[in-house]
Design a protein around this motif. Structure first.
Motif, PDB file in Angstrom:
ATOM      1  N   THR A 192       0.838  -1.199   0.000  1.00 58.47           N
ATOM      2  CA  THR A 192       0.000   0.000   0.000  1.00 58.47           C
ATOM      3  C   THR A 192       0.875   1.252   0.000  1.00 58.47           C
ATOM      4  O   THR A 192       2.021   1.222   0.467  1.00 58.47           O
ATOM      5  CB  THR A 192      -0.932   0.025   1.231  1.00 58.47           C
ATOM      6  OG1 THR A 192      -1.784   1.173   1.159  1.00 58.47           O
ATOM      7  CG2 THR A 192      -0.148   0.071   2.536  1.00 58.47           C
ATOM      8  N   LYS A 193       0.319   2.336  -0.507  1.00 55.83           N
ATOM      9  CA  LYS A 193       1.030   3.616  -0.522  1.00 55.83           C
ATOM     10  C   LYS A 193       0.809   4.414   0.756  1.00 55.83           C
ATOM     11  O   LYS A 193       1.598   5.303   1.077  1.00 55.83           O
ATOM     12  CB  LYS A 193       0.578   4.440  -1.736  1.00 55.83           C
ATOM     13  CG  LYS A 193       0.887   3.783  -3.073  1.00 55.83           C
ATOM     14  CD  LYS A 193       0.280   4.574  -4.232  1.00 55.83           C
ATOM     15  CE  LYS A 193       0.542   3.868  -5.553  1.00 55.83           C
ATOM     16  NZ  LYS A 193      -0.134   4.548  -6.689  1.00 55.83           N
ATOM     17  N   PHE A 194      -0.302   4.106   1.469  1.00 55.18           N
ATOM     18  CA  PHE A 194      -0.634   4.892   2.657  1.00 55.18           C
ATOM     19  C   PHE A 194      -1.361   3.998   3.651  1.00 55.18           C
ATOM     20  O   PHE A 194      -2.228   3.205   3.260  1.00 55.18           O
ATOM     21  CB  PHE A 194      -1.529   6.083   2.282  1.00 55.18           C
ATOM     22  CG  PHE A 194      -1.525   7.198   3.288  1.00 55.18           C
ATOM     23  CD1 PHE A 194      -0.659   8.271   3.145  1.00 55.18           C
ATOM     24  CD2 PHE A 194      -2.378   7.172   4.386  1.00 55.18           C
ATOM     25  CE1 PHE A 194      -0.654   9.308   4.081  1.00 55.18           C
ATOM     26  CE2 PHE A 194      -2.379   8.203   5.313  1.00 55.18           C
ATOM     27  CZ  PHE A 194      -1.511   9.276   5.159  1.00 55.18           C
ATOM     28  N   VAL A 195      -1.018   4.125   4.937  1.00 56.72           N
ATOM     29  CA  VAL A 195      -1.631   3.318   5.997  1.00 56.72           C
ATOM     30  C   VAL A 195      -2.413   4.225   6.946  1.00 56.72           C
ATOM     31  O   VAL A 195      -1.925   5.290   7.349  1.00 56.72           O
ATOM     32  CB  VAL A 195      -0.569   2.534   6.798  1.00 56.72           C
ATOM     33  CG1 VAL A 195      -1.174   1.903   8.043  1.00 56.72           C
ATOM     34  CG2 VAL A 195       0.077   1.466   5.930  1.00 56.72           C
ATOM     35  N   ILE A 196      -3.615   3.784   7.298  1.00 54.61           N
ATOM     36  CA  ILE A 196      -4.407   4.478   8.321  1.00 54.61           C
ATOM     37  C   ILE A 196      -4.682   3.477   9.435  1.00 54.61           C
ATOM     38  O   ILE A 196      -5.344   2.460   9.225  1.00 54.61           O
ATOM     39  CB  ILE A 196      -5.720   5.031   7.736  1.00 54.61           C
ATOM     40  CG1 ILE A 196      -5.417   5.951   6.553  1.00 54.61           C
ATOM     41  CG2 ILE A 196      -6.505   5.794   8.809  1.00 54.61           C
ATOM     42  CD1 ILE A 196      -6.644   6.373   5.769  1.00 54.61           C
ATOM     43  N   ASN A 197      -4.150   3.763  10.594  1.00 51.38           N
ATOM     44  CA  ASN A 197      -4.235   2.884  11.755  1.00 51.38           C
ATOM     45  C   ASN A 197      -5.460   3.249  12.589  1.00 51.38           C
ATOM     46  O   ASN A 197      -5.493   4.287  13.250  1.00 51.38           O
ATOM     47  CB  ASN A 197      -2.935   3.014  12.563  1.00 51.38           C
ATOM     48  CG  ASN A 197      -3.012   2.417  13.953  1.00 51.38           C
ATOM     49  OD1 ASN A 197      -3.902   1.640  14.273  1.00 51.38           O
ATOM     50  ND2 ASN A 197      -2.056   2.795  14.795  1.00 51.38           N
ATOM     51  N   CYS A 198      -6.467   2.387  12.551  1.00 45.82           N
ATOM     52  CA  CYS A 198      -7.675   2.555  13.360  1.00 45.82           C
ATOM     53  C   CYS A 198      -7.894   1.298  14.200  1.00 45.82           C
ATOM     54  O   CYS A 198      -8.995   0.745  14.269  1.00 45.82           O
ATOM     55  CB  CYS A 198      -8.891   2.803  12.472  1.00 45.82           C
ATOM     56  SG  CYS A 198      -8.820   4.295  11.474  1.00 45.82           S
ATOM     57  N   SER A 367       1.469   7.748   6.691  1.00 50.10           N
ATOM     58  CA  SER A 367       0.522   7.086   7.589  1.00 50.10           C
ATOM     59  C   SER A 367      -0.152   8.095   8.513  1.00 50.10           C
ATOM     60  O   SER A 367       0.394   9.174   8.787  1.00 50.10           O
ATOM     61  CB  SER A 367       1.215   6.018   8.437  1.00 50.10           C
ATOM     62  OG  SER A 367       2.036   6.598   9.431  1.00 50.10           O
ATOM     63  N   ILE A 368      -1.330   7.718   8.963  1.00 52.30           N
ATOM     64  CA  ILE A 368      -2.043   8.421  10.028  1.00 52.30           C
ATOM     65  C   ILE A 368      -2.448   7.375  11.050  1.00 52.30           C
ATOM     66  O   ILE A 368      -2.958   6.305  10.691  1.00 52.30           O
ATOM     67  CB  ILE A 368      -3.283   9.168   9.493  1.00 52.30           C
ATOM     68  CG1 ILE A 368      -2.857  10.393   8.676  1.00 52.30           C
ATOM     69  CG2 ILE A 368      -4.201   9.602  10.628  1.00 52.30           C
ATOM     70  CD1 ILE A 368      -4.015  11.180   8.092  1.00 52.30           C
ATOM     71  N   ASN A 369      -2.218   7.702  12.320  1.00 50.38           N
ATOM     72  CA  ASN A 369      -2.487   6.763  13.399  1.00 50.38           C
ATOM     73  C   ASN A 369      -3.490   7.362  14.378  1.00 50.38           C
ATOM     74  O   ASN A 369      -3.206   8.381  15.017  1.00 50.38           O
ATOM     75  CB  ASN A 369      -1.191   6.416  14.130  1.00 50.38           C
ATOM     76  CG  ASN A 369      -0.175   5.762  13.220  1.00 50.38           C
ATOM     77  OD1 ASN A 369      -0.126   4.551  13.102  1.00 50.38           O
ATOM     78  ND2 ASN A 369       0.638   6.579  12.542  1.00 50.38           N
ATOM     79  N   VAL A 370      -4.661   6.730  14.482  1.00 48.06           N
ATOM     80  CA  VAL A 370      -5.677   7.166  15.443  1.00 48.06           C
ATOM     81  C   VAL A 370      -5.392   6.412  16.740  1.00 48.06           C
ATOM     82  O   VAL A 370      -5.787   5.261  16.908  1.00 48.06           O
ATOM     83  CB  VAL A 370      -7.095   6.871  14.926  1.00 48.06           C
ATOM     84  CG1 VAL A 370      -8.133   7.397  15.907  1.00 48.06           C
ATOM     85  CG2 VAL A 370      -7.303   7.478  13.544  1.00 48.06           C
ATOM     86  N   CYS A 371      -4.664   7.074  17.648  1.00 49.19           N
ATOM     87  CA  CYS A 371      -4.168   6.405  18.857  1.00 49.19           C
ATOM     88  C   CYS A 371      -5.054   6.622  20.071  1.00 49.19           C
ATOM     89  O   CYS A 371      -4.790   6.053  21.129  1.00 49.19           O
ATOM     90  CB  CYS A 371      -2.743   6.854  19.148  1.00 49.19           C
ATOM     91  SG  CYS A 371      -1.566   6.279  17.897  1.00 49.19           S
TER      92      CYS A 371
END
Length: 404
Positions: A192-198, A367-371
């Motif tokens: 993938t080119k971009f990761v979103i951590n949910c 990436s964006i990480n919803v922590c």
């Protein structure tokens, strides 16, 4: 090759994927969920409340997301014929000492742009005849819904958009390869080119797999509920909340009429010995050791020792739990309630013992990480999805829809 990969199939991950699909209609979008169904953990075990936003600090993400989310969630349910009801709730003071805090809550509701009204004890009884109080607030925009149904509709929309939904797929490693990331899972590898951590209860761990330091650790708190027996459901018409203790980070036990007409009472809040620990006997050595060796936890425990002990007593003593319910409805008896499901809250905690009280969204490379996505994340899911997608750098290789 995917343009975006979302890790986590709870309500925030699914909302984000759906919003991405609207913004980039030609994007290749992947959603990975380690369980066999969507909304298996926090989303599927919450109280089903469409929150109004009355509690939250004015100007915070929580306050804005919740106020706007309550409106957009109701609109979504109406559009897609999902069972819901805007029944309102009452927040009541049970003694004179709570009245100043009740007034502060009323003013906060006004600051947050919510329709609230002070009501007398007599007016409280017009709404909830069995409640004993010295005063209350009527909050009109609170509602109830089944968030699992909402998630299934999100997933259906994502599928129609062309998204690739993968259940039973657990991310084990994230390996950078130039500008591409390889997600190694139990069901093969995905580029993938971009990761979103949910990833909710595991969001801090997923962030670290991606070389992102969340500056906080997820500490799991279990909320245990009782349910009114059917013949006693008449005691609760809508939703009944106490005035929260400002020195304790949880709302206190309350009554919630669910969309299926059952009535849940609770929750308490106790440390879970496993991140997905829904019963008292659930235990995971890694999860337990991480909490016990984390300085932030002991600082939090020391600060809230008295309230924490009360919560533990309520966990093991039905009589103590019922006594707390009797503060709101005096005629409730032990025979009127039976144990029902528990939920686990993923609470982000800082090294200094402070709870992360608002949404915590951290950017990494591609990436964006919803922590931290605390309650009211379910209520606010459509707004959170929009906010996350708005933070993603413009993807010049994709067609962007201005109507998203």
């Amino acid at each position: 090759m995917y343009d975006f990969a979302i890790i986590g199939g709870g309500i925030v991950g699914l909302s984000t994927a759906m919003t991405l699909g609207k913004r980039y209609p030609d994007a290749q979008i992947l959603i990975l969920e380690k369980e066999g169904t969507w909304a298996f953990h926090q989303t599927g075990n919450n109280s089903g409340v469409i929150h109004s936003g009355v509690y939250y600090k004015p100007g915070s993400f929580k306050a804005k997301f919740c106020r706007d989310g309550a409106t957009s969630m109701v609109q979504f349910c109406q559009e897609h014929n999902i069972d819901h009801e805007v029944c309102g709730k009452v927040i009541v003071a049970t003694n004179e000492q709570e009245l100043p805090r009740l007034e502060n809550l009323y003013n906060r509701g006004l600051e947050n742009g919510i329709k609230v009204k002070r009501i007398t004890p007599e007016e409280v009884k017009e709404v909830e005849p069995h409640v004993k109080s010295v005063g209350g607030i009527r909050v009109y925009s609170t509602g109830i819904v089944n968030y699992k149904q909402v998630c299934l509709k999100y997933a259906e929309i994502i599928q129609k958009q062309g998204g690739d939904l993968r259940l039973n797929t657990k991310v084990l490693r994230i390996v950078p390869s130039g500008q591409i990331m390889v997600l190694e899972t139990n069901n093969g590898n995905f580029e993938t080119k971009f990761v979103i951590n949910c990833a909710g209860l595991h969001s801090d761990r997923i962030a670290k797999l991606n070389n992102v330091d969340p500056k906080a650790k997820i500490v799991p708190f279990r909320g245990e509920y009782y349910e009114l027996v059917p013949e006693k459901r008449y005691l609760v018409k809508t939703l009944i909340y106490p005035v929260p203790n400002p020195d304790f980070p949880f709302l206190g036990v309350h009554f919630t009429r669910m969309i299926d007409n059952s009535v849940h009472a609770g929750p308490n809040a106790v440390l879970s010995l496993k991140r997905e620990g829904y019963t008292k006997t659930d235990f995971d050595l890694r999860d337990f050791a991480e909490v016990m060796t984390y300085p932030g936890f002991w600082k939090l425990a020391a600060k809230h020792a008295d309230e924490g002990i009360k919560e533990i007593i309520r966990s093991f003593s039905k009589a103590a739990f019922v006594k707390s319910l009797q503060q709101l409805i005096p005629e409730i008896q032990a025979a009127d309630v039976i144990p029902t499901h528990a939920g686990v809250r993923a609470q982000a905690l800082m090294d200094d013992g402070k709870l992360v009280d608002d949404f915590l969204i951290i950017h990494g490379q591609n990436s964006i990480n919803v922590c931290n996505a605390p309650s009211p994340a379910a209520t606010s899911s459509l707004e959170i999805g929009k906010a996350i997608v708005a933070q993603i750098p413009e993807q010049s290789h994709l067609t962007c829809s201005v109507t998203a």
